[in-house]
Design a protein around this motif. Structure first.
Motif, mmCIF file in Angstrom:
data_model
loop_
_atom_site.group_PDB
_atom_site.id
_atom_site.type_symbol
_atom_site.label_atom_id
_atom_site.label_comp_id
_atom_site.label_asym_id
_atom_site.label_seq_id
_atom_site.Cartn_x
_atom_site.Cartn_y
_atom_site.Cartn_z
ATOM 1 N N UNK A 131 26.732 55.318 53.555
ATOM 2 C CA UNK A 131 28.317 56.071 54.015
ATOM 3 C C UNK A 131 28.149 57.482 53.855
ATOM 4 N N UNK A 132 28.462 58.105 54.874
ATOM 5 C CA UNK A 132 28.881 59.675 54.831
ATOM 6 C C UNK A 132 30.226 59.892 55.004
ATOM 7 N N UNK A 133 30.923 60.791 54.518
ATOM 8 C CA UNK A 133 32.376 60.959 54.615
ATOM 9 C C UNK A 133 32.837 61.240 55.813
ATOM 10 N N UNK A 134 34.156 61.274 55.995
ATOM 11 C CA UNK A 134 34.729 61.828 57.259
ATOM 12 C C UNK A 134 35.234 63.332 57.288
ATOM 13 N N UNK A 135 35.355 64.004 58.335
ATOM 14 C CA UNK A 135 35.974 65.396 58.403
ATOM 15 C C UNK A 135 37.373 65.082 58.263
ATOM 16 N N UNK A 136 38.300 65.564 57.316
ATOM 17 C CA UNK A 136 39.526 65.371 57.159
ATOM 18 C C UNK A 136 40.351 65.720 58.319
ATOM 19 N N UNK A 137 39.898 66.687 59.058
ATOM 20 C CA UNK A 137 40.448 67.339 60.316
ATOM 21 C C UNK A 137 40.718 66.293 61.433
ATOM 22 N N UNK A 138 39.621 65.451 61.645
ATOM 23 C CA UNK A 138 39.582 64.585 62.703
ATOM 24 C C UNK A 138 39.270 63.294 62.427
ATOM 25 N N UNK A 139 38.914 62.798 61.128
ATOM 26 C CA UNK A 139 38.854 61.471 60.692
ATOM 27 C C UNK A 139 37.404 60.874 61.249
ATOM 28 N N UNK A 140 36.566 61.734 61.971
ATOM 29 C CA UNK A 140 35.386 61.365 62.301
ATOM 30 C C UNK A 140 34.223 61.567 61.345
ATOM 31 N N UNK A 200 35.261 51.224 53.986
ATOM 32 C CA UNK A 200 34.560 49.970 53.959
ATOM 33 C C UNK A 200 33.631 49.600 52.982
ATOM 34 N N UNK A 201 33.138 50.768 52.119
ATOM 35 C CA UNK A 201 32.091 50.261 51.098
ATOM 36 C C UNK A 201 32.924 49.797 49.839
ATOM 37 N N UNK A 202 34.331 49.879 50.023
ATOM 38 C CA UNK A 202 35.234 48.983 48.759
ATOM 39 C C UNK A 202 35.613 47.503 49.259
ATOM 40 N N UNK A 203 34.946 47.041 50.520
ATOM 41 C CA UNK A 203 35.112 45.624 50.799
ATOM 42 C C UNK A 203 34.481 44.837 49.917
ATOM 43 N N UNK A 204 34.880 43.621 49.809
ATOM 44 C CA UNK A 204 33.978 42.720 48.793
ATOM 45 C C UNK A 204 32.403 42.510 49.346
ATOM 46 N N UNK A 243 27.031 49.932 45.893
ATOM 47 C CA UNK A 243 27.930 50.483 46.556
ATOM 48 C C UNK A 243 29.189 50.631 45.689
ATOM 49 N N UNK A 244 29.103 50.341 44.490
ATOM 50 C CA UNK A 244 30.247 50.474 43.442
ATOM 51 C C UNK A 244 29.988 51.867 43.314
#
Length: 408
Positions: free
Chosen positions: A116-125, A339-343, A361-362
């Protein structure tokens, strides 16, 4: 009770938006097209797949792509592309945490590791500036998600992919008809995956498609969705470990009819999105997402704004959403967590043999995705974006009405 609060629809006041925005949109031509297939008695595929092949050709041409392969849904189309791209058990695939589960779960299904790589807060992409930090000798692919129908920064992503010899599989499940620098989304990377699920901008209730310009990718994906068959073989010759992922003639003919409306609908959504941006520029505490730094055509599968509760009397986001729904705005709070917080990730319910024990993923934390899920993101649905300018104005009035009521 304050007079402004009494006017809120959630406590019995008049709604700001009385209009209903139906979806899907259809007319008698859709009904007759499906009826003609029903009357023909030839519903299946591939024994009588004329309509399926026709739609594939139409969609490929629409996207200015060489090939298109239909399948049962957008999750499978992603899976076909990843397998055909040569991924092997234990390989790592870079994905964003702010997307539908399938973007990451299909990676697990082929015994690979979502990173998982975080999103750009300006676009959510997916944020290209964060990608290189997670690339290892096991990284094989990137799945940029054109979230809500807004193009990712494909130039930056392709540059990284080229330098590290990575495959790029575009998740364009939200992005039918959207463009980046004049090119249709899905046609820019090695392959592009689309969904035709019932909420999507182009729909047949269910279904998916993957497009590509790569001959080898096409041949493998075409085989995988058809039980591993090859055109050169016989009916009971199976060359690859595929399954029956085919769609029906009924879905294909419906999609062909719906495709005729897509450009006009995309233009309306794009124009309404720009108009809403201009209207909301004067609303303190509501910030529309950026459209990025390059020329794009946004198809607004979702119109997303960032909500700041400090400008709404500390009203929690979920309560704001409840009030907005009561006012008649078709909207949602979006994903409750990344997503990484999904069970499935937290409990490592992978059912896969190639995920290393060291994967945990925790310990993953993507602050921008967390902020979007918990506090900021407000979605307005695509069918509402097909309304008039007056409808867009009514959405803004609903927001202002709530702000006036809770900020006193």
């Amino acid at each position: 009770m304050d007079i402004n609060k009494k006017r809120l629809a959630i406590v019995g006041g008049p709604k700001s938006v009385e209009k209903i925005f139906p979806w899907p949109i259809y007319d008698e031509t859709d009904v007759q097209a499906v009826a003609s297939v029903v009357r023909s008695g030839q519903w299946g595929n591939p024994d009588c797949a004329d309509e399926v092949a026709r739609f594939e050709q139409e969609f490929a041409a629409y996207c200015d792509s060489k090939y298109a392969v239909t399948c049962v849904n957008g999750s499978v189309s992603l899976r076909l592309a990843l397998i055909a791209a040569g991924l092997r058990p234990g390989d790592e695939v870079i994905v964003p945490p702010y997307t539908f589960i399938a973007t990451a779960s299909v990676v697990l299904e082929i015994n690979c590791v979502p990173v998982f790589v975080d999103i750009d807060p300006r676009t959510y992409n997916l944020d290209p500036e964060r990608i290189e930090a997670v690339i290892t000798e096991k990284t094989r692919a990137i799945i940029p998600v054109h979230f809500a129908g807004l193009a990712c920064d494909m130039a930056a992503i392709l540059d990284i992919a080229k330098r590290y010899n990575l495959r790029v599989i575009e998740d364009a499940a939200h992005a039918h008809g959207a463009e980046y620098k004049g090119r249709k989304l899905g046609s820019i990377g090695d392959a592009g995956s689309f969904s035709f699920q019932s909420s999507k901008n182009l729909t047949s209730g269910e279904g998916g498609i993957v497009i590509t310009n790569d001959d080898a990718l096409y041949e493998t994906m075409n085989s995988l969705r058809n039980v591993g068959r090859l055109p050169s073989g016989q009916w009971y010759d199976h060359f690859n470990p595929g399954c029956n992922y085919r769609i029906t003639q009924l879905q294909a003919v419906l999609l062909s009819e719906q495709l005729k409306r897509l450009d006009e609908q995309t233009i309306i959504r794009n124009e309404n999105g720009l108009y809403l941006d201009s209207l909301l520029a004067d609303v303190d505490g509501i910030t529309p997402l950026s459209r990025g730094a390059v020329a794009v055509r946004h198809c607004y599968h979702l119109y997303i704004v960032k909500y700041d509760k400090t400008k709404f009397g500390q009203l929690p986001k979920n309560e704001f959403i409840a009030m907005l729904l009561a006012e008649g705005v078709p909207c949602s709070a979006g994903y409750p967590h990344p997503l990484y917080k999904q069970p499935v990730f937290q409990q490592k319910n992978f059912m896969c043999y190639a995920i290393p024990e060291s994967v945990d993923y925790t310990q993953v934390y993507c602050p921008e995705a967390e902020q979007a899920c918990l506090h900021e993101a407000v979605w307005i649905f695509q069918q509402a974006m097909l309304g008039t300018r007056a409808d867009m104005e009514s959405f803004v009035r609903a927001i202002q009405k709530i702000q006036m009521a809770v900020s006193g």
